[in-house]
Design an enzyme around this catalytic site. Sequence first.
Site, PDB file in Angstrom:
ATOM      1  N   ASP A   9      -9.651  -5.271  -4.545  1.00  0.00           N
ATOM      2  CA  ASP A   9      -9.059  -4.267  -3.656  1.00  0.00           C
ATOM      3  C   ASP A   9      -9.951  -3.029  -3.678  1.00  0.00           C
ATOM      4  OD1 ASP A   9      -7.483  -2.236  -2.464  1.00  0.00           O
ATOM      5  OD2 ASP A   9      -5.644  -3.291  -3.011  1.00  0.00           O
ATOM      6  N   HIS A  69      -7.578  -5.661  -0.159  1.00  0.00           N
ATOM      7  CA  HIS A  69      -6.379  -4.842   0.009  1.00  0.00           C
ATOM      8  C   HIS A  69      -5.415  -5.464   1.019  1.00  0.00           C
ATOM      9  CE1 HIS A  69      -4.011  -1.209  -0.280  1.00  0.00           C
ATOM     10  NE2 HIS A  69      -4.077  -1.018   1.020  1.00  0.00           N
ATOM     11  N   SER A 112       0.828  -1.201   0.000  1.00  0.00           N
ATOM     12  CA  SER A 112       0.000   0.000   0.000  1.00  0.00           C
ATOM     13  C   SER A 112       0.872   1.266   0.000  1.00  0.00           C
ATOM     14  CB  SER A 112      -0.962  -0.040   1.183  1.00  0.00           C
ATOM     15  OG  SER A 112      -1.972   0.913   1.045  1.00  0.00           O
TER      16      SER A 112
END
Length: 276
Positions: free
Chosen positions: A227, A256, A97
Amino acid sequence: MGYVTTADGVQIFYKDWGPKEAQPIVFHHGWPLSSDDWDAQMLFLVNKGYRVVAHDRRGHGRSSQVSDGHDMDHYAADAAAVAEHLNLRNAVHIGHSTGGGEAARYVARHGKGRVAKAVLMSAVPPIMVRSATNPGGTPIEVFDGLRAALAANRSQFFLDVASGPFYGFNRPGAKVSQGMIQNWWRQGMMGSAKAHYEGIKAFSETDQTEDLKLIDVPTLVMHGDDDQVVPIDAAARLSIKLLKNGKLKLYPGFPHGMLTAHADVINADLLAFIKE
Protein backbone atom coordinates in the site's frame (compact mmCIF):
# COMPACT_ATOMS: atom_id res chain seq x y z
CA MET A 1 -31.59 4.97 -3.64
CA GLY A 2 -32.53 8.13 -1.79
CA TYR A 3 -31.42 11.08 0.31
CA VAL A 4 -31.41 11.83 4.01
CA THR A 5 -31.10 15.33 5.46
CA THR A 6 -28.62 15.71 8.32
CA ALA A 7 -29.10 17.86 11.42
CA ASP A 8 -27.15 20.68 9.73
CA GLY A 9 -29.21 20.50 6.54
CA VAL A 10 -26.91 18.48 4.27
CA GLN A 11 -28.44 16.14 1.70
CA ILE A 12 -26.66 12.76 1.88
CA PHE A 13 -27.19 10.38 -1.04
CA TYR A 14 -27.42 6.67 -0.27
CA LYS A 15 -28.06 3.32 -1.96
CA ASP A 16 -30.08 0.63 -0.21
CA TRP A 17 -30.28 -2.67 -2.06
CA GLY A 18 -31.61 -6.08 -1.11
CA PRO A 19 -34.19 -7.46 1.34
CA LYS A 20 -35.02 -4.98 4.10
CA GLU A 21 -35.22 -7.83 6.65
CA ALA A 22 -31.72 -9.13 5.80
CA GLN A 23 -28.60 -8.29 7.79
CA PRO A 24 -27.32 -4.89 6.63
CA ILE A 25 -23.78 -4.48 5.33
CA VAL A 26 -22.84 -0.78 5.34
CA PHE A 27 -20.00 0.60 3.24
CA HIS A 28 -17.92 3.74 3.82
CA HIS A 29 -15.92 4.91 0.77
CA GLY A 30 -12.47 6.43 0.49
CA TRP A 31 -11.25 9.88 -0.53
CA PRO A 32 -12.15 11.48 -2.99
CA LEU A 33 -14.56 8.85 -4.29
CA SER A 34 -18.20 7.86 -3.80
CA SER A 35 -20.33 4.87 -2.91
CA ASP A 36 -19.75 3.65 -6.47
CA ASP A 37 -16.29 2.51 -5.39
CA TRP A 38 -18.01 -0.40 -3.61
CA ASP A 39 -19.84 -1.69 -6.72
CA ALA A 40 -18.02 -5.04 -6.76
CA GLN A 41 -18.66 -5.71 -3.07
CA MET A 42 -22.28 -4.51 -3.08
CA LEU A 43 -23.23 -6.62 -6.10
CA PHE A 44 -21.48 -9.66 -4.64
CA LEU A 45 -23.10 -9.41 -1.20
CA VAL A 46 -26.60 -8.44 -2.36
CA ASN A 47 -26.53 -11.59 -4.48
CA LYS A 48 -25.67 -13.54 -1.31
CA GLY A 49 -28.91 -12.32 0.27
CA TYR A 50 -27.64 -9.39 2.33
CA ARG A 51 -29.02 -5.86 2.50
CA VAL A 52 -26.25 -3.55 1.26
CA VAL A 53 -26.15 0.16 2.03
CA ALA A 54 -23.65 2.83 1.00
CA HIS A 55 -23.72 6.61 1.03
CA ASP A 56 -21.75 9.41 -0.61
CA ARG A 57 -19.85 11.45 1.98
CA ARG A 58 -20.78 15.14 2.16
CA GLY A 59 -19.09 16.99 -0.66
CA HIS A 60 -18.54 13.73 -2.55
CA GLY A 61 -20.49 11.99 -5.30
CA ARG A 62 -24.17 12.96 -5.33
CA SER A 63 -24.33 14.43 -1.81
CA SER A 64 -24.52 18.19 -1.19
CA GLN A 65 -21.41 20.20 -2.04
CA VAL A 66 -21.57 22.17 1.19
CA SER A 67 -18.89 24.57 2.37
CA ASP A 68 -18.38 23.19 5.88
CA GLY A 69 -18.15 20.01 7.92
CA HIS A 70 -15.34 18.26 6.08
CA ASP A 71 -13.98 16.52 9.16
CA MET A 72 -14.21 13.09 10.74
CA ASP A 73 -16.85 14.11 13.31
CA HIS A 74 -19.25 15.26 10.60
CA TYR A 75 -18.44 12.26 8.41
CA ALA A 76 -19.42 9.91 11.23
CA ALA A 77 -22.53 11.93 12.13
CA ASP A 78 -23.65 11.81 8.49
CA ALA A 79 -23.20 8.03 8.47
CA ALA A 80 -25.25 7.90 11.66
CA ALA A 81 -28.02 9.91 9.99
CA VAL A 82 -28.22 7.28 7.24
CA ALA A 83 -28.19 4.39 9.74
CA GLU A 84 -30.93 5.99 11.83
CA HIS A 85 -33.05 6.93 8.82
CA LEU A 86 -32.97 3.32 7.58
CA ASN A 87 -33.10 1.88 11.14
CA LEU A 88 -30.06 -0.28 10.49
CA ARG A 89 -29.31 -2.75 13.28
CA ASN A 90 -27.03 -5.77 13.63
CA ALA A 91 -25.03 -4.15 10.85
CA VAL A 92 -21.53 -4.86 9.59
CA HIS A 93 -19.73 -1.59 8.83
CA ILE A 94 -16.94 -1.77 6.25
CA GLY A 95 -14.69 1.22 5.61
CA HIS A 96 -11.89 1.71 3.08
CA SER A 97 -9.10 4.27 3.55
CA THR A 98 -10.71 7.54 4.77
CA GLY A 99 -13.92 5.52 5.01
CA GLY A 100 -12.11 3.30 7.50
CA GLY A 101 -11.62 6.34 9.70
CA GLU A 102 -15.26 7.31 9.22
CA ALA A 103 -16.41 3.78 10.08
CA ALA A 104 -14.18 3.65 13.17
CA ARG A 105 -15.54 6.95 14.49
CA TYR A 106 -19.13 5.93 13.68
CA VAL A 107 -18.82 2.59 15.49
CA ALA A 108 -17.06 4.16 18.47
CA ARG A 109 -19.39 7.14 18.93
CA HIS A 110 -22.72 6.30 17.29
CA GLY A 111 -22.92 2.56 16.85
CA LYS A 112 -23.84 1.29 20.31
CA GLY A 113 -26.57 -1.32 19.90
CA ARG A 114 -26.57 -1.05 16.10
CA VAL A 115 -23.29 -2.66 15.05
CA ALA A 116 -22.45 -6.37 14.93
CA LYS A 117 -18.98 -6.21 13.34
CA ALA A 118 -16.59 -3.82 11.63
CA VAL A 119 -14.00 -4.02 8.87
CA LEU A 120 -11.16 -1.52 8.45
CA MET A 121 -9.67 -1.97 4.97
CA SER A 122 -6.50 -0.10 3.92
CA ALA A 123 -7.71 2.31 6.59
CA VAL A 124 -6.14 5.56 7.82
CA PRO A 125 -6.38 5.04 11.63
CA PRO A 126 -4.86 5.52 14.07
CA ILE A 127 -3.25 8.65 12.49
CA MET A 128 -1.27 9.18 9.30
CA VAL A 129 0.79 12.32 9.85
CA ARG A 130 4.26 12.10 11.40
CA SER A 131 4.78 13.71 14.81
CA ALA A 132 6.88 13.28 17.93
CA THR A 133 4.36 10.73 19.18
CA ASN A 134 3.95 9.10 15.75
CA PRO A 135 7.49 8.95 14.34
CA GLY A 136 6.58 6.32 11.74
CA GLY A 137 3.96 8.51 10.12
CA THR A 138 4.02 10.35 6.80
CA PRO A 139 5.61 13.85 6.86
CA ILE A 140 3.17 16.78 6.73
CA GLU A 141 4.98 18.00 3.60
CA VAL A 142 3.53 15.05 1.67
CA PHE A 143 -0.01 16.14 2.51
CA ASP A 144 0.84 19.76 1.73
CA GLY A 145 1.97 18.50 -1.67
CA LEU A 146 -1.36 16.75 -2.22
CA ARG A 147 -3.20 19.97 -1.42
CA ALA A 148 -1.00 21.97 -3.78
CA ALA A 149 -1.50 19.47 -6.62
CA LEU A 150 -5.26 19.42 -6.09
CA ALA A 151 -5.50 23.22 -6.07
CA ALA A 152 -3.31 23.57 -9.18
CA ASN A 153 -5.02 20.98 -11.42
CA ARG A 154 -7.43 18.63 -9.71
CA SER A 155 -8.32 16.72 -12.87
CA GLN A 156 -4.70 15.88 -13.72
CA PHE A 157 -3.88 15.12 -10.08
CA PHE A 158 -6.71 12.60 -9.88
CA LEU A 159 -5.56 10.94 -13.10
CA ASP A 160 -2.04 10.69 -11.72
CA VAL A 161 -3.16 9.11 -8.43
CA ALA A 162 -5.37 6.53 -10.13
CA SER A 163 -2.77 5.76 -12.82
CA GLY A 164 -0.01 5.31 -10.26
CA PRO A 165 0.08 4.49 -6.54
CA PHE A 166 -3.61 3.89 -5.79
CA TYR A 167 -3.81 0.61 -7.69
CA GLY A 168 -0.09 -0.07 -7.88
CA PHE A 169 -0.09 0.59 -11.62
CA ASN A 170 3.33 2.26 -11.20
CA ARG A 171 4.91 -1.07 -10.22
CA PRO A 172 7.03 -2.95 -12.80
CA GLY A 173 4.94 -5.48 -14.70
CA ALA A 174 1.61 -4.17 -13.41
CA LYS A 175 -1.40 -4.90 -15.59
CA VAL A 176 -2.97 -1.47 -16.01
CA SER A 177 -6.76 -1.13 -16.27
CA GLN A 178 -7.89 2.04 -18.02
CA GLY A 179 -11.43 1.32 -16.83
CA MET A 180 -10.35 1.49 -13.18
CA ILE A 181 -8.42 4.70 -13.80
CA GLN A 182 -11.32 6.38 -15.61
CA ASN A 183 -13.85 5.26 -13.00
CA TRP A 184 -11.69 6.60 -10.16
CA TRP A 185 -11.33 9.92 -12.01
CA ARG A 186 -15.09 10.03 -12.73
CA GLN A 187 -15.98 9.51 -9.09
CA GLY A 188 -13.48 12.09 -7.89
CA MET A 189 -14.54 14.78 -10.34
CA MET A 190 -18.19 14.40 -9.29
CA GLY A 191 -17.30 15.82 -5.89
CA SER A 192 -16.38 19.23 -4.54
CA ALA A 193 -12.83 20.56 -4.75
CA LYS A 194 -13.28 22.24 -1.36
CA ALA A 195 -14.46 19.02 0.29
CA HIS A 196 -11.54 17.13 -1.23
CA TYR A 197 -9.01 19.81 -0.25
CA GLU A 198 -10.21 19.93 3.37
CA GLY A 199 -10.63 16.17 3.47
CA ILE A 200 -6.86 15.75 3.21
CA LYS A 201 -6.51 17.24 6.68
CA ALA A 202 -9.34 15.05 7.96
CA PHE A 203 -7.80 11.79 6.78
CA SER A 204 -4.20 12.64 7.66
CA GLU A 205 -4.35 14.56 10.92
CA THR A 206 -7.30 13.04 12.82
CA ASP A 207 -6.05 11.01 15.77
CA GLN A 208 -8.34 7.99 16.11
CA THR A 209 -6.45 6.17 18.84
CA GLU A 210 -9.35 6.54 21.26
CA ASP A 211 -11.91 5.50 18.64
CA LEU A 212 -10.06 2.22 18.14
CA LYS A 213 -9.86 1.62 21.89
CA LEU A 214 -13.62 2.15 22.23
CA ILE A 215 -14.60 -0.37 19.55
CA ASP A 216 -15.57 -3.65 21.20
CA VAL A 217 -17.27 -5.53 18.34
CA PRO A 218 -15.28 -8.08 16.28
CA THR A 219 -13.18 -6.06 13.84
CA LEU A 220 -11.28 -7.31 10.81
CA VAL A 221 -8.28 -5.19 9.75
CA MET A 222 -7.35 -5.83 6.10
CA HIS A 223 -4.28 -4.25 4.50
CA GLY A 224 -2.00 -4.84 1.53
CA ASP A 225 1.70 -4.79 2.27
CA ASP A 226 2.39 -2.81 -0.93
CA ASP A 227 0.00 0.00 0.00
CA GLN A 228 1.72 3.17 -1.23
CA VAL A 229 -1.04 5.49 0.00
CA VAL A 230 -1.59 4.34 3.61
CA PRO A 231 1.59 2.48 4.63
CA ILE A 232 0.79 -0.68 6.54
CA ASP A 233 3.31 -0.22 9.35
CA ALA A 234 1.83 3.13 10.42
CA ALA A 235 -1.78 1.99 10.05
CA ALA A 236 -2.97 -1.63 10.28
CA ARG A 237 -0.03 -2.84 12.40
CA LEU A 238 -0.72 -0.11 14.95
CA SER A 239 -4.52 -0.33 14.81
CA ILE A 240 -4.58 -4.01 15.64
CA LYS A 241 -2.76 -3.29 18.92
CA LEU A 242 -5.49 -0.84 19.98
CA LEU A 243 -8.58 -2.91 19.15
CA LYS A 244 -10.15 -5.05 21.89
CA ASN A 245 -11.42 -7.70 19.49
CA GLY A 246 -9.42 -7.31 16.30
CA LYS A 247 -8.06 -9.68 13.68
CA LEU A 248 -5.36 -8.65 11.19
CA LYS A 249 -5.28 -10.04 7.64
CA LEU A 250 -2.36 -9.02 5.44
CA TYR A 251 -2.25 -9.26 1.65
CA PRO A 252 1.22 -9.67 0.13
CA GLY A 253 1.75 -7.37 -2.84
CA PHE A 254 -1.74 -5.85 -2.74
CA PRO A 255 -2.14 -2.08 -3.35
CA HIS A 256 -4.26 0.51 -1.60
CA GLY A 257 -7.20 0.00 -3.97
CA MET A 258 -7.30 -3.74 -3.42
CA LEU A 259 -11.10 -3.81 -3.08
CA THR A 260 -11.28 -3.15 -6.84
CA ALA A 261 -7.97 -4.52 -8.09
CA HIS A 262 -8.45 -7.82 -6.21
CA ALA A 263 -12.22 -7.87 -5.68
CA ASP A 264 -12.46 -11.67 -5.94
CA VAL A 265 -10.10 -12.22 -3.00
CA ILE A 266 -11.48 -9.36 -0.91
CA ASN A 267 -15.12 -10.36 -1.47
CA ALA A 268 -14.50 -13.96 -0.38
CA ASP A 269 -12.75 -12.80 2.80
CA LEU A 270 -15.47 -10.29 3.63
CA LEU A 271 -18.16 -12.95 3.25
CA ALA A 272 -16.23 -15.36 5.46
CA PHE A 273 -15.87 -12.72 8.19
CA ILE A 274 -19.53 -11.69 7.99
CA LYS A 275 -20.56 -15.34 8.39
CA GLU A 276 -18.29 -16.04 11.39
